[in-house]
Design a protein around this motif. Structure first.
Motif, PDB file in Angstrom:
ATOM      1  N   ALA A 140       0.827  -1.207   0.000  1.00 13.55           N
ATOM      2  CA  ALA A 140       0.000   0.000   0.000  1.00 13.55           C
ATOM      3  C   ALA A 140       0.864   1.261   0.000  1.00 13.55           C
ATOM      4  N   LEU A 141       1.930   1.267   0.790  1.00 13.09           N
ATOM      5  CA  LEU A 141       2.826   2.420   0.824  1.00 13.09           C
ATOM      6  C   LEU A 141       3.610   2.559  -0.478  1.00 13.09           C
ATOM      7  N   ARG A 142       3.961   1.430  -1.073  1.00 15.00           N
ATOM      8  CA  ARG A 142       4.681   1.463  -2.353  1.00 15.00           C
ATOM      9  C   ARG A 142       3.807   2.096  -3.437  1.00 15.00           C
ATOM     10  N   ASP A 143       2.514   1.746  -3.434  1.00 16.78           N
ATOM     11  CA  ASP A 143       1.600   2.358  -4.405  1.00 16.78           C
ATOM     12  C   ASP A 143       1.429   3.844  -4.126  1.00 16.78           C
ATOM     13  N   LEU A 144       1.419   4.226  -2.853  1.00 19.01           N
ATOM     14  CA  LEU A 144       1.281   5.636  -2.493  1.00 19.01           C
ATOM     15  C   LEU A 144       2.450   6.465  -3.018  1.00 19.01           C
ATOM     16  N   GLU A 145       3.656   5.935  -2.870  1.00 20.06           N
ATOM     17  CA  GLU A 145       4.858   6.681  -3.276  1.00 20.06           C
ATOM     18  C   GLU A 145       5.211   6.492  -4.745  1.00 20.06           C
ATOM     19  N   GLY A 146       4.668   5.446  -5.356  1.00 24.22           N
ATOM     20  CA  GLY A 146       5.040   5.152  -6.733  1.00 24.22           C
ATOM     21  C   GLY A 146       6.421   4.545  -6.854  1.00 24.22           C
ATOM     22  N   TRP A 147       6.854   3.844  -5.804  1.00 23.17           N
ATOM     23  CA  TRP A 147       8.180   3.225  -5.773  1.00 23.17           C
ATOM     24  C   TRP A 147       8.118   1.786  -6.258  1.00 23.17           C
ATOM     25  N   ASP A 148       9.290   1.256  -6.562  1.00 25.43           N
ATOM     26  CA  ASP A 148       9.387  -0.150  -6.967  1.00 25.43           C
ATOM     27  C   ASP A 148       9.659  -1.056  -5.774  1.00 25.43           C
ATOM     28  N   VAL A 149      10.389  -0.559  -4.792  1.00 26.37           N
ATOM     29  CA  VAL A 149      10.706  -1.352  -3.602  1.00 26.37           C
ATOM     30  C   VAL A 149      10.446  -0.506  -2.365  1.00 26.37           C
ATOM     31  N   LEU A 150      10.017  -1.169  -1.274  1.00 27.88           N
ATOM     32  CA  LEU A 150       9.760  -0.452  -0.025  1.00 27.88           C
ATOM     33  C   LEU A 150       9.710  -1.440   1.122  1.00 27.88           C
ATOM     34  N   ASN A 151      10.312  -1.066   2.232  1.00 23.69           N
ATOM     35  CA  ASN A 151      10.227  -1.822   3.477  1.00 23.69           C
ATOM     36  C   ASN A 151       9.906  -0.833   4.607  1.00 23.69           C
ATOM     37  N   SER A 152       8.975  -1.233   5.477  1.00 29.30           N
ATOM     38  CA  SER A 152       8.535  -0.318   6.522  1.00 29.30           C
ATOM     39  C   SER A 152       8.728  -0.932   7.904  1.00 29.30           C
ATOM     40  N   ASP A 153       8.697  -0.061   8.913  1.00 25.86           N
ATOM     41  CA  ASP A 153       8.803  -0.476  10.308  1.00 25.86           C
ATOM     42  C   ASP A 153       7.962   0.495  11.142  1.00 25.86           C
ATOM     43  N   PHE A 154       6.849  -0.001  11.708  1.00 23.89           N
ATOM     44  CA  PHE A 154       5.916   0.856  12.421  1.00 23.89           C
ATOM     45  C   PHE A 154       5.652   0.346  13.834  1.00 23.89           C
ATOM     46  N   ASN A 155       5.336   1.283  14.736  1.00 16.84           N
ATOM     47  CA  ASN A 155       4.824   0.990  16.065  1.00 16.84           C
ATOM     48  C   ASN A 155       3.389   1.490  16.161  1.00 16.84           C
ATOM     49  N   TYR A 156       2.689   1.107  17.237  1.00 14.31           N
ATOM     50  CA  TYR A 156       1.286   1.485  17.391  1.00 14.31           C
ATOM     51  C   TYR A 156       0.924   1.465  18.871  1.00 14.31           C
ATOM     52  N   ASP A 157      -0.215   2.067  19.207  1.00 11.14           N
ATOM     53  CA  ASP A 157      -0.784   2.002  20.553  1.00 11.14           C
ATOM     54  C   ASP A 157      -1.918   0.990  20.558  1.00 11.14           C
ATOM     55  N   ASN A 158      -1.956   0.169  21.590  1.00 15.15           N
ATOM     56  CA  ASN A 158      -3.019  -0.841  21.718  1.00 15.15           C
ATOM     57  C   ASN A 158      -4.069  -0.311  22.694  1.00 15.15           C
TER      58      ASN A 158
END
Length: 235
Positions: A140-158
């Motif tokens: 989803a982020l790759r489509d947003l940026e229009g990139w060919d490759v992407l790796n993400s690292d996220f945190n969140y609140d539960n």
């Protein structure tokens, strides 16, 4: 979000008081055990963790009105998120173990052999384990940026989540103390995620770049259809 939780807690407290007040003039509802199928919006088909699903616990305020509660322990294979700048029809978080408890006002008509109920109210849920489905999130982020490759690292609140519920139930009584229930409910709810982290990627042949991202309004979406089949014990 804190203000919303305070409103819900106040509503819960008021409902409990109403149950106790009505118990002096009403009789106990039976206890139900159900097996349910949940179809989350943009998520993965899920089932409860048997036998941890008890629903239909409450009282009759009069012949036509009742208040019910209960709980289910679900294993959701995948849930979607909303209020983020990217779009995806695939689940982004999961699997998760989710405790869900409804508070329902019930309108009921019928006789000793069968009964039809319309239900509506609030539900609350809490996830004991969450994890990002990074394959779907990265796409989803790759489509947003229009990139060919992407790796993400996220945190969140539960956080504790809540929402609204509306449904219907049909009961056939085999005996005075035993009935078979069939029901369908639609849930609309969520919990605040406050996603934050980073992702790194780019177009093939170019220098990779890193983007710091924060989505404070991100919501874990727990909306969808629940179809249940179960048994009711007692009055």
């Amino acid at each position: 979000m804190c203000k919303k939780i305070q409103i819900i807690i106040a509503s819960l407290f008021f409902t409990i008081l109403l149950i106790f007040a009505g118990s002096h003039q009403g009789h106990s509802q039976g206890m139900g055990v159900s097996f349910s199928f949940f179809f989350p919006k943009n998520g993965s088909f899920s089932v409860p963790i048997s036998p941890f699903s008890i629903r239909g616990v409450g009282i009759d305020l009069n012949r036509y009105v009742a208040i019910e509660t209960g709980f289910s322990l679900y294993r959701f294979s995948g849930l979607s998120i909303t209020d983020v700048p990217f779009e995806t029809n695939d689940p982004v978080m999961g699997p998760t173990i989710t405790f869900m408890a409804p508070l329902e006002l019930v309108l009921q008509v019928g006789n000793t052999s069968q009964q039809f109920r319309i239900k509506g109210g609030l539900f609350f849920f809490y996830n004991f384990s969450n994890r990002f489905l990074y394959g779907n999130l990265d796409r989803a982020l790759r489509d947003l940026e229009g990139w060919d490759v992407l790796n993400s690292d996220f945190n969140y609140d539960n956080n504790v989540g809540w929402g609204y519920e509306l449904g219907a139930e049909y009961i056939v009584y085999v005996s005075k103390q035993f009935g078979i229930t069939m029901g369908v409910n639609y849930f609309i709810g969520g919990s605040n995620l406050n996603m934050r982290g980073s992702y790194r990627g780019g177009v093939n042949g170019s220098v990779l770049e890193t983007v710091q991202a924060a989505y404070p309004d991100s919501i874990l979406d727990l909306s969808g259809w629940e179809i249940s089949l179960g048994a009711l014990f007692g009055n």
